[in-house]
Each structure stands twice: as C-alpha cells, then as structure tokens.
Design a protein around this motif. Structure first.
Motif, PDB file in Angstrom:
ATOM      1  N   LEU A  16       0.824  -1.200   0.000  1.00 49.21           N
ATOM      2  CA  LEU A  16       0.000   0.000   0.000  1.00 49.21           C
ATOM      3  C   LEU A  16       0.862   1.256   0.000  1.00 49.21           C
ATOM      4  N   HIS A  17       0.468   2.224  -0.804  1.00 49.99           N
ATOM      5  CA  HIS A  17       1.028   3.579  -0.785  1.00 49.99           C
ATOM      6  C   HIS A  17       2.556   3.613  -0.695  1.00 49.99           C
ATOM      7  N   VAL A  18       3.219   3.033  -1.675  1.00 43.51           N
ATOM      8  CA  VAL A  18       4.683   3.017  -1.687  1.00 43.51           C
ATOM      9  C   VAL A  18       5.172   4.426  -2.020  1.00 43.51           C
ATOM     10  N   LYS A  19       5.729   5.081  -1.035  1.00 43.00           N
ATOM     11  CA  LYS A  19       6.129   6.480  -1.168  1.00 43.00           C
ATOM     12  C   LYS A  19       7.307   6.682  -2.119  1.00 43.00           C
ATOM     13  N   VAL A  28       0.319  -1.453  -4.942  1.00 43.12           N
ATOM     14  CA  VAL A  28       1.537  -1.706  -5.707  1.00 43.12           C
ATOM     15  C   VAL A  28       1.787  -3.207  -5.729  1.00 43.12           C
ATOM     16  N   PHE A  29       2.007  -3.736  -6.922  1.00 39.30           N
ATOM     17  CA  PHE A  29       2.297  -5.142  -7.121  1.00 39.30           C
ATOM     18  C   PHE A  29       3.747  -5.243  -7.601  1.00 39.30           C
ATOM     19  N   PRO A  30       4.715  -5.272  -6.667  1.00 38.99           N
ATOM     20  CA  PRO A  30       6.132  -5.168  -7.029  1.00 38.99           C
ATOM     21  C   PRO A  30       6.615  -6.244  -8.006  1.00 38.99           C
ATOM     22  N   CYS A  31       6.201  -7.477  -7.820  1.00 40.15           N
ATOM     23  CA  CYS A  31       6.670  -8.560  -8.693  1.00 40.15           C
ATOM     24  C   CYS A  31       6.179  -8.387 -10.129  1.00 40.15           C
ATOM     25  N   PHE A  37      -4.209   3.056  -9.033  1.00 38.38           N
ATOM     26  CA  PHE A  37      -4.651   4.268  -8.363  1.00 38.38           C
ATOM     27  C   PHE A  37      -6.167   4.199  -8.256  1.00 38.38           C
ATOM     28  N   VAL A  38      -6.716   4.502  -7.100  1.00 32.29           N
ATOM     29  CA  VAL A  38      -8.160   4.609  -6.938  1.00 32.29           C
ATOM     30  C   VAL A  38      -8.458   6.104  -6.840  1.00 32.29           C
ATOM     31  N   HIS A  39      -9.081   6.634  -7.895  1.00 24.10           N
ATOM     32  CA  HIS A  39      -9.327   8.072  -7.986  1.00 24.10           C
ATOM     33  C   HIS A  39     -10.785   8.411  -7.729  1.00 24.10           C
ATOM     34  N   GLY A  40     -11.004   9.449  -6.959  1.00 26.25           N
ATOM     35  CA  GLY A  40     -12.339   9.999  -6.774  1.00 26.25           C
ATOM     36  C   GLY A  40     -12.715  10.776  -8.040  1.00 26.25           C
ATOM     37  N   CYS A  41     -13.887  10.553  -8.551  1.00 26.97           N
ATOM     38  CA  CYS A  41     -14.327  11.202  -9.799  1.00 26.97           C
ATOM     39  C   CYS A  41     -14.339  12.722  -9.675  1.00 26.97           C
ATOM     40  N   PHE A  42     -14.752  13.236  -8.524  1.00 30.83           N
ATOM     41  CA  PHE A  42     -14.832  14.679  -8.310  1.00 30.83           C
ATOM     42  C   PHE A  42     -13.447  15.323  -8.327  1.00 30.83           C
ATOM     43  N   TRP A  43     -12.521  14.810  -7.529  1.00 27.31           N
ATOM     44  CA  TRP A  43     -11.203  15.433  -7.376  1.00 27.31           C
ATOM     45  C   TRP A  43     -10.289  15.234  -8.562  1.00 27.31           C
TER      46      TRP A  43
END
Length: 117
Positions: A16-19, A28-31, A37-43
C-alpha cells in the motif's frame, strides 16, 4: 477498501502507498511492476462522469485546483511509465459495479500494457 478486497480475493498480494514511487500509488504489485490508483471522480475529474461537477462558488479557484490535479496525475503516470511500471486507474464510480470492476482488475493484473481508463 473495496478494490483492496477484490484484489485479495482474486489471489493478488500487494503493498500500500509506496512512497518511493511517483504519486504514492494506492496498490503496488512489485513482482508484476504494476500499480493501481483509486481516484475519486470529483477530485481527479473523471471524463464524462456525473460526479465530475464544479462548485458554483469560487469557480476560478476550483477550476485551477482541478486542473492542477489532472496535470499532476498525468505527470505521475508518465514518471511511472518511464520507470518501467504499468498503471491502472480505478474510478470511484466503477466501484459501484463489482462484477465489471472484478473483470477489469483481473484483466489488468494478468495482461501487459497500461490501463488508463
């Protein structure tokens, strides 16, 4: 959370959230060198979505804010591609139909090539 549960149910494990990655992707699926990305439609201004509205007050402020969000998202996707990562955007409104979303995630995690829809 819904997207996380679906990926887990499909048998995929992720970080999750690899900075260290541009945009700090939600999953994130490293292999596989893939990110979601899960994006909010509004933002994030999902094109053609009814949730992509603009407030009636301070419209120029909001337009500038939304435009910068879209530019930042595009820049991050380009940076990830340059680094050799594939990316997929899951829009908030897509989480309303679990059958279609499950298929989208399954197809993306099994195939090669970016999914920016």
């Amino acid at each position: 959370m819904f997207v996380r549960r679906l990926c887990h149910a499909l048998g995929y494990r992720y970080r999750l959230h690899v900075k260290a990655l541009p945009g700090s992707p939600d999953l994130v699926f490293p292999c596989r060198k893939k990110v979601i990305f899960v994006h909010g439609c509004f933002w994030h201004r999902h094109p053609g979505c009814s949730r992509t509205t603009t407030p009636k007050t301070r419209t120029p402020f909001w337009k500038a804010k939304f435009d910068e969000n879209v530019r930042r998202d595009a820049r991050q996707l380009t940076e990830l591609t340059t680094l050799g990562w594939e990316s997929c955007i899951v829009w908030e409104c897509e989480t309303r139909n679990p059958i279609i979303l499950r298929q989208k995630l399954s197809d993306y995690l099994e195939m090669s090539g970016p999914v920016h829809e």
